[in-house]
Design an enzyme around this catalytic site. Sequence first.
Site, mmCIF file in Angstrom:
data_model
loop_
_atom_site.group_PDB
_atom_site.id
_atom_site.type_symbol
_atom_site.label_atom_id
_atom_site.label_comp_id
_atom_site.label_asym_id
_atom_site.label_seq_id
_atom_site.Cartn_x
_atom_site.Cartn_y
_atom_site.Cartn_z
ATOM 1 N N MET B 1 -38.582 -36.391 6.245
ATOM 2 C CA MET B 1 -37.132 -36.601 6.193
ATOM 3 C C MET B 1 -36.479 -35.927 5.011
ATOM 4 O O MET B 1 -35.551 -36.470 4.426
ATOM 5 C CB MET B 1 -36.801 -38.081 6.178
ATOM 6 C CG MET B 1 -37.365 -38.785 4.999
ATOM 7 S SD MET B 1 -38.428 -40.137 5.458
ATOM 8 C CE MET B 1 -39.872 -39.296 6.072
ATOM 9 N N PRO B 2 -36.914 -34.712 4.679
ATOM 10 C CA PRO B 2 -36.270 -34.086 3.507
ATOM 11 C C PRO B 2 -34.811 -33.696 3.783
ATOM 12 O O PRO B 2 -34.417 -33.472 4.930
ATOM 13 C CB PRO B 2 -37.104 -32.828 3.274
ATOM 14 C CG PRO B 2 -38.378 -33.051 4.004
ATOM 15 C CD PRO B 2 -38.024 -33.906 5.178
ATOM 16 N N TYR B 3 -34.086 -33.635 2.702
ATOM 17 C CA TYR B 3 -32.714 -33.119 2.714
ATOM 18 C C TYR B 3 -32.632 -32.048 1.625
ATOM 19 O O TYR B 3 -33.036 -32.303 0.486
ATOM 20 C CB TYR B 3 -31.720 -34.244 2.424
ATOM 21 C CG TYR B 3 -30.328 -33.746 2.158
ATOM 22 C CD1 TYR B 3 -29.480 -33.392 3.211
ATOM 23 C CD2 TYR B 3 -29.862 -33.589 0.865
ATOM 24 C CE1 TYR B 3 -28.206 -32.922 2.965
ATOM 25 C CE2 TYR B 3 -28.578 -33.116 0.609
ATOM 26 C CZ TYR B 3 -27.756 -32.780 1.666
ATOM 27 O OH TYR B 3 -26.502 -32.300 1.427
#
Lengths: 66, 66, 66, 66, 66, 66
Positions: B1-3
């Site tokens: 779930m990287p941003y």
Amino acid sequence: MPYVNIKITPAATPEQKAALIKGVTDLLVTVLDKNPETTFVVIDEIDADNWGIGGDTVTVRRQRKG
Amino acid sequence: MPYVNIKITPAATPEQKAALIKGVTDLLVTVLDKNPETTFVVIDEIDADNWGIGGDTVTVRRQRKG
Amino acid sequence: MPYVNIKITPAATPEQKAALIKGVTDLLVTVLDKNPETTFVVIDEIDADNWGIGGDTVTVRRQRKG
Amino acid sequence: MPYVNIKITPAATPEQKAALIKGVTDLLVTVLDKNPETTFVVIDEIDADNWGIGGDTVTVRRQRKG
Amino acid sequence: MPYVNIKITPAATPEQKAALIKGVTDLLVTVLDKNPETTFVVIDEIDADNWGIGGDTVTVRRQRKG
Amino acid sequence: MPYVNIKITPAATPEQKAALIKGVTDLLVTVLDKNPETTFVVIDEIDADNWGIGGDTVTVRRQRKG
């Protein structure tokens, strides 16, 4: 190596933006002895319709005061 | 779930922006085994008047080199 | 003069974080011909309780899959 | 004193943006008993070419579904 | 209604952080005539392993100079 | 594909953080018909020494009221 992000409503002049960049860079040099060459400043201008305080847009708050 | 948020000065083409998005997503998959479907990338293009390094705007730094 | 902020859940090793920094810097050099010396990367590690997708925390999503 | 940043693709109407600002401010009052007068909300509208998920721009993802 | 985010490596003392907050707030009042009561400053302290310049972490850059 | 970042002072419980994530995701679904599965929320907890309003840290403001 500081990074500073400044969000304001429009419209600042290029001279005012340059003064913010110079001022905040000098502040980091003075307070924390940071190297200005690796100090970044990014200014974002945020439309008054896109900024809220107290649950209202800045557009509405300004109309109420007007 | 990287941003991931990438701030650059204008102007990148749509193809260059797509290449940044693809490249940084692949990097997160390769290095951290992240799921690309929950990897977000947001690119902000920041005007040279609104970006400062070393206490000057990028506009001024570019003129000095010109 | 790019600035990149990467938000991930913990825990990446120092080697993985160094690989992200190297990889994203190289990407900006390759795609946009940016100067690596003025390319900043900041990694934030965000606790799974503080990250939400689909209305749930990542903590809850991982328990559901477990 | 919360600060909230909401990033969406365009285009939300002024009424929708006002509803987001009101809604998120109320949420912080309800859940955390925060003072709305020191609650800031900033909305950024991000072009579909500048937003990536799954390694593709949102522009491309939308074309694929179309 | 400005919002300012300052990212630095640790460790600043509480006095230094207070000086940054005071300094940048005064700067926005002086340059743009902003209301200090609606001026927010948030300082993030970023570990040297999580900060990259020139493709290396700040940890590695400091070792090289040492 | 919204992304929301909420900055608060500590300390919220895991239940309160889950309520913020659920509430803001529902808000984006209701107001803008966004897909919750691609709605991200990241909560940052900012120490009172690192947050300034009106030129003072929140630590100092709270002492003054105490």
